[in-house]
Design a protein around this motif. Structure first.
Motif, PDB file in Angstrom:
ATOM      1  N   LYS A 167       0.993  -1.112  -0.155  1.00 62.07           N
ATOM      2  CA  LYS A 167       0.076  -0.026  -0.008  1.00 62.07           C
ATOM      3  C   LYS A 167       0.905   1.176   0.171  1.00 62.07           C
ATOM      4  CE  LYS A 167      -3.824   2.307   0.518  1.00 62.07           C
ATOM      5  NZ  LYS A 167      -4.838   2.547  -0.672  1.00 62.07           N
ATOM      6  N   LEU A 168       1.783   1.261   0.715  1.00 65.20           N
ATOM      7  CA  LEU A 168       2.700   2.319   0.904  1.00 65.20           C
ATOM      8  C   LEU A 168       3.649   2.619  -0.461  1.00 65.20           C
ATOM      9  CD1 LEU A 168       4.090   2.102   4.470  1.00 65.20           C
ATOM     10  CD2 LEU A 168       2.713   4.051   3.636  1.00 65.20           C
ATOM     11  N   VAL A 169       3.922   1.542  -1.127  1.00 63.44           N
ATOM     12  CA  VAL A 169       4.593   1.744  -2.303  1.00 63.44           C
ATOM     13  C   VAL A 169       3.717   2.276  -3.347  1.00 63.44           C
ATOM     14  CG1 VAL A 169       5.719   0.503  -4.237  1.00 63.44           C
ATOM     15  CG2 VAL A 169       6.371   0.011  -2.034  1.00 63.44           C
ATOM     16  N   ALA A 192       9.898  -8.022  -5.384  1.00 65.28           N
ATOM     17  CA  ALA A 192       9.048  -7.007  -6.208  1.00 65.28           C
ATOM     18  C   ALA A 192       7.710  -6.895  -5.785  1.00 65.28           C
ATOM     19  CB  ALA A 192       9.067  -7.503  -7.737  1.00 65.28           C
ATOM     20  N   ILE A 193       7.286  -5.780  -6.058  1.00 67.47           N
ATOM     21  CA  ILE A 193       5.730  -5.322  -5.717  1.00 67.47           C
ATOM     22  C   ILE A 193       5.073  -4.830  -7.158  1.00 67.47           C
ATOM     23  CG2 ILE A 193       4.103  -3.806  -4.574  1.00 67.47           C
ATOM     24  CD1 ILE A 193       5.886  -3.714  -2.062  1.00 67.47           C
ATOM     25  N   GLY A 194       4.277  -5.785  -7.543  1.00 63.39           N
ATOM     26  CA  GLY A 194       3.895  -5.689  -8.906  1.00 63.39           C
ATOM     27  C   GLY A 194       5.061  -5.945  -9.720  1.00 63.39           C
ATOM     28  N   ASN A 195       5.265  -4.810 -10.525  1.00 65.99           N
ATOM     29  CA  ASN A 195       6.425  -5.057 -11.459  1.00 65.99           C
ATOM     30  C   ASN A 195       7.628  -4.044 -11.007  1.00 65.99           C
ATOM     31  OD1 ASN A 195       5.516  -2.555 -12.227  1.00 65.99           O
ATOM     32  ND2 ASN A 195       5.672  -2.770 -14.455  1.00 65.99           N
ATOM     33  N   SER A 251       3.011  18.012  -2.694  1.00 75.31           N
ATOM     34  CA  SER A 251       3.028  16.397  -3.302  1.00 75.31           C
ATOM     35  C   SER A 251       4.464  16.132  -3.089  1.00 75.31           C
ATOM     36  CB  SER A 251       2.795  16.715  -4.903  1.00 75.31           C
ATOM     37  OG  SER A 251       1.494  17.013  -5.085  1.00 75.31           O
ATOM     38  N   ARG A 252       5.701  16.820  -3.329  1.00 75.56           N
ATOM     39  CA  ARG A 252       6.982  16.476  -3.007  1.00 75.56           C
ATOM     40  C   ARG A 252       6.987  16.290  -1.526  1.00 75.56           C
ATOM     41  NH1 ARG A 252      10.349  21.215  -2.732  1.00 75.56           N
ATOM     42  NH2 ARG A 252       9.301  21.082  -0.682  1.00 75.56           N
ATOM     43  N   ASP A 253       6.602  16.933  -0.648  1.00 75.29           N
ATOM     44  CA  ASP A 253       6.616  16.714   0.821  1.00 75.29           C
ATOM     45  C   ASP A 253       5.892  15.559   1.328  1.00 75.29           C
ATOM     46  OD1 ASP A 253       8.242  18.909   1.162  1.00 75.29           O
ATOM     47  OD2 ASP A 253       6.747  20.316   1.980  1.00 75.29           O
ATOM     48  N   LEU A 254       4.840  15.134   0.618  1.00 71.05           N
ATOM     49  CA  LEU A 254       3.780  14.038   0.943  1.00 71.05           C
ATOM     50  C   LEU A 254       4.612  12.768   0.636  1.00 71.05           C
ATOM     51  CD1 LEU A 254       1.490  12.380   1.967  1.00 71.05           C
ATOM     52  CD2 LEU A 254       0.267  13.056  -0.258  1.00 71.05           C
ATOM     53  N   LYS A 255       5.300  12.910  -0.476  1.00 68.15           N
ATOM     54  CA  LYS A 255       5.988  11.719  -1.020  1.00 68.15           C
ATOM     55  C   LYS A 255       7.175  11.468  -0.218  1.00 68.15           C
ATOM     56  CE  LYS A 255       9.369  12.021  -4.205  1.00 68.15           C
ATOM     57  NZ  LYS A 255      10.641  11.348  -4.163  1.00 68.15           N
ATOM     58  N   THR A 256       7.868  12.431   0.355  1.00 71.62           N
ATOM     59  CA  THR A 256       8.920  11.974   1.131  1.00 71.62           C
ATOM     60  C   THR A 256       8.377  11.634   2.729  1.00 71.62           C
ATOM     61  OG1 THR A 256      10.333  14.089   0.232  1.00 71.62           O
ATOM     62  CG2 THR A 256      10.823  13.406   2.731  1.00 71.62           C
ATOM     63  N   CYS A 257       7.290  12.112   3.251  1.00 70.99           N
ATOM     64  CA  CYS A 257       6.641  11.584   4.400  1.00 70.99           C
ATOM     65  C   CYS A 257       6.371  10.173   4.078  1.00 70.99           C
ATOM     66  CB  CYS A 257       5.461  12.397   4.753  1.00 70.99           C
ATOM     67  SG  CYS A 257       5.577  13.986   5.141  1.00 70.99           S
ATOM     68  N   LEU A 258       5.784   9.861   3.012  1.00 76.59           N
ATOM     69  CA  LEU A 258       5.401   8.485   2.647  1.00 76.59           C
ATOM     70  C   LEU A 258       6.576   7.397   2.594  1.00 76.59           C
ATOM     71  CD1 LEU A 258       2.839   8.943   0.101  1.00 76.59           C
ATOM     72  CD2 LEU A 258       2.329   8.042   2.312  1.00 76.59           C
ATOM     73  N   GLN A 259       7.970   8.030   1.971  1.00 71.06           N
ATOM     74  CA  GLN A 259       8.947   7.252   1.971  1.00 71.06           C
ATOM     75  C   GLN A 259       9.520   7.098   3.345  1.00 71.06           C
ATOM     76  OE1 GLN A 259      10.645   9.780  -0.902  1.00 71.06           O
ATOM     77  NE2 GLN A 259      10.960   8.137  -2.365  1.00 71.06           N
ATOM     78  N   VAL A 260       9.489   7.889   4.130  1.00 74.68           N
ATOM     79  CA  VAL A 260       9.966   7.948   5.521  1.00 74.68           C
ATOM     80  C   VAL A 260       9.342   6.897   6.424  1.00 74.68           C
ATOM     81  CG1 VAL A 260      10.412   9.366   7.592  1.00 74.68           C
ATOM     82  CG2 VAL A 260      11.068  10.176   5.515  1.00 74.68           C
ATOM     83  N   ARG A 261       7.784   6.914   6.135  1.00 76.56           N
ATOM     84  CA  ARG A 261       7.173   6.032   6.935  1.00 76.56           C
ATOM     85  C   ARG A 261       7.490   4.482   6.375  1.00 76.56           C
ATOM     86  NH1 ARG A 261       0.406   6.317   7.203  1.00 76.56           N
ATOM     87  NH2 ARG A 261       0.274   4.774   8.885  1.00 76.56           N
ATOM     88  N   LEU A 262       7.502   4.370   5.020  1.00 74.91           N
ATOM     89  CA  LEU A 262       7.849   2.933   4.723  1.00 74.91           C
ATOM     90  C   LEU A 262       9.285   2.555   5.051  1.00 74.91           C
ATOM     91  CD1 LEU A 262       7.475   0.746   2.444  1.00 74.91           C
ATOM     92  CD2 LEU A 262       9.053   2.002   1.057  1.00 74.91           C
TER      93      LEU A 262
END
Length: 115
Positions: A15-17, A85-88, A44-55
């Motif tokens: 889900k995070l990916v 791999a998650i999906g491809n 959008s950029r900051d949200l991507k970073t937050c999601l990556q940190v959470r991952l």
């Protein structure tokens, strides 16, 4: 706690990916349409970073890890590499090293990097 609440609070690696990839695409489109400094682009950029940190904080180093992408052009970046791999997909986009150093502790950076 309901299943929906649990899923919201503790999303799966898959889900995070999916969210990281979607937000990354939205960020690129926002930059093209409105410029890099538009509120939508920055958000959008900051949200991507937050999601990556959470991952990373949730799943590194067992399911995801950081490795410097030596082939990337421009500023130095990490790839968030997936062990399976998650999906491809084998990675969850790029994270600039300077941003990683701002949002992660030195201990986290060491823990999340591949050795």
């Amino acid at each position: 706690m309901t299943d929906e609440t649990t899923e919201l609070l503790y999303p799966s690696v898959e889900k995070l990916v999916e969210e990281i990839v979607a937000v990354n695409h939205a960020w690129k489109v926002a930059c093209e349409l409105f410029g890099q400094n538009s509120p939508l682009s920055i958000s959008s950029r900051d949200l991507k970073t937050c999601l990556q940190v959470r991952l990373l904080r949730s799943y590194a180093p067992k399911q995801v890890y950081l490795i410097e992408d030596k082939k990337a052009k421009g500023e130095p970046v990490y790839s968030l590499c997936l062990r399976e791999a998650i999906g491809n997909r084998l990675y969850a986009e790029h994270l600039p090293i300077r941003i990683a150093q701002e949002v992660l502790t030195v201990q986290e950076l060491e823990q999340f990097k591949i050795i």
